[in-house]
Design an enzyme around this catalytic site. Structure first.
Site, mmCIF file in Angstrom:
data_model
loop_
_atom_site.group_PDB
_atom_site.id
_atom_site.type_symbol
_atom_site.label_atom_id
_atom_site.label_comp_id
_atom_site.label_asym_id
_atom_site.label_seq_id
_atom_site.Cartn_x
_atom_site.Cartn_y
_atom_site.Cartn_z
ATOM 1 C CG HIS A 12 -2.267 -0.045 1.091
ATOM 2 N ND1 HIS A 12 -2.899 -1.183 0.692
ATOM 3 C CD2 HIS A 12 -3.225 0.905 1.241
ATOM 4 C CE1 HIS A 12 -4.183 -0.946 0.600
ATOM 5 N NE2 HIS A 12 -4.407 0.321 0.917
ATOM 6 C CG ASP A 69 7.023 5.067 13.382
ATOM 7 O OD1 ASP A 69 6.626 3.936 13.031
ATOM 8 O OD2 ASP A 69 7.035 5.433 14.564
HETATM 9 P P1 IMP Z 1 2.893 2.662 10.750
HETATM 10 O O1 IMP Z 1 4.004 3.352 11.448
HETATM 11 O O2 IMP Z 1 2.581 3.276 9.419
HETATM 12 O O3 IMP Z 1 3.070 1.188 10.671
HETATM 13 O O4 IMP Z 1 1.579 2.932 11.616
HETATM 14 C C1 IMP Z 1 1.460 2.535 12.973
HETATM 15 C C2 IMP Z 1 0.008 2.282 13.333
HETATM 16 O O5 IMP Z 1 -0.726 3.522 13.211
HETATM 17 C C3 IMP Z 1 -0.709 1.305 12.409
HETATM 18 O O6 IMP Z 1 -0.591 -0.008 12.871
HETATM 19 C C4 IMP Z 1 -2.143 1.762 12.505
HETATM 20 O O7 IMP Z 1 -2.750 1.233 13.649
HETATM 21 C C5 IMP Z 1 -2.014 3.267 12.693
HETATM 22 N N1 IMP Z 1 -2.138 3.954 11.393
HETATM 23 C C6 IMP Z 1 -1.123 4.383 10.593
HETATM 24 N N2 IMP Z 1 -1.606 5.007 9.516
HETATM 25 C C7 IMP Z 1 -2.944 4.965 9.631
HETATM 26 C C8 IMP Z 1 -3.995 5.439 8.786
HETATM 27 O O8 IMP Z 1 -3.803 6.032 7.709
HETATM 28 N N3 IMP Z 1 -5.245 5.227 9.238
HETATM 29 C C9 IMP Z 1 -5.526 4.580 10.418
HETATM 30 N N4 IMP Z 1 -4.583 4.100 11.210
HETATM 31 C C10 IMP Z 1 -3.296 4.295 10.824
#
Ligand code: IMP
Length: 195
Positions: A12, A69
């Site tokens: 994605h 992040d």
């Molecule tokens: P990451 O650092 O992108 O892996 O995001 C960490 C966590 O934040 C993910 O596991 C989701 O729970 C939440 N998260 C990140 N981006 C989104 C988004 O666009 N919508 C909803 N939750 C998000």
């Protein structure tokens, strides 16, 4: 053409960045760069984690690279779950577990203001540079979803919209979202350098 390794295997995210760059820079995922293993994410800030992930790639490849992040920061919870958003309800919890915990924790609280924040760290020639995106909104009292999105999307309604992120077409979400804005800043920077 300039080539960068993106410290992720999340399709994605890669598609989103490739679309924004429109062929001006080549992006390789961890798998495409032949990198295996769990990247540590043990910092206590988004910036620290983005740096840690990008550094992990740089140390192994000495190729320019970037990492991101993201966290959901809720005002009434003093910015929690923040950098711990993925494991808010426990180590191997699901998106639904996280939403259940968030709704229960905010139950009865009037202030439902929150924001999503993404920090991207680009390492060029060993030097880190940061790009940040943020979207403000509020946490709904229950899930609203058309099946779009992921994570906390069913309970996050961005300002100036009457629907949750999980009720929006992905292109609309990307045009206003934390990650979309951070990616736009990163891609603007890269495009200007390659012109
Ligand atoms: P990451 O650092 O992108 O892996 O995001 C960490 C966590 O934040 C993910 O596991 C989701 O729970 C939440 N998260 C990140 N981006 C989104 C988004 O666009 N919508 C909803 N939750 C998000």
């Amino acid at each position: 053409m300039k080539r960068l390794i993106f410290a992720t295997n999340n399709k994605h995210k890669v598609e989103e960045v490739r679309a924004a760059l429109n062929g001006t820079v080549e992006i390789a995922t961890l798998a495409e760069a032949g990198l295996q293993g769990e990247i540590p994410e043990t910092a206590d800030t988004l910036q620290g984690n983005a740096l840690q992930k990008a550094q992990w790639v740089w140390e192994r490849t000495h190729t320019d690279c970037f990492a991101d992040d993201t966290g959901l920061e809720v005002d009434a919870l003093d910015g929690a779950p923040g950098v711990y958003s993925a494991r808010y309800a426990g180590e191997h919890c699901s998106f639904d577990d996280n939403i259940d915990k968030l709704l229960a924790t905010l139950n009865g609280k009037e202030n439902r203001r929150a924001c999503f924040r993404t920090v991207m760290c680009l390492i060029e020639g060993g030097i880190p540079k940061y790009f940040e995106g943020r979207v403000d909104g509020q946490i709904l009292t229950e899930r609203h979803s058309n099946g779009e999105g992921f994570g906390y999307d069913p309970v996050f309604m961005p300002d100036r919209f009457a629907v949750s992120f999980a009720e929006m077409p992905l292109a609309v979400k990307n045009s206003i979202s934390h990650r979309g804005l951070a990616v736009a800043k990163l891609t603007d920077y890269l495009k200007n350098k390659t012109l």
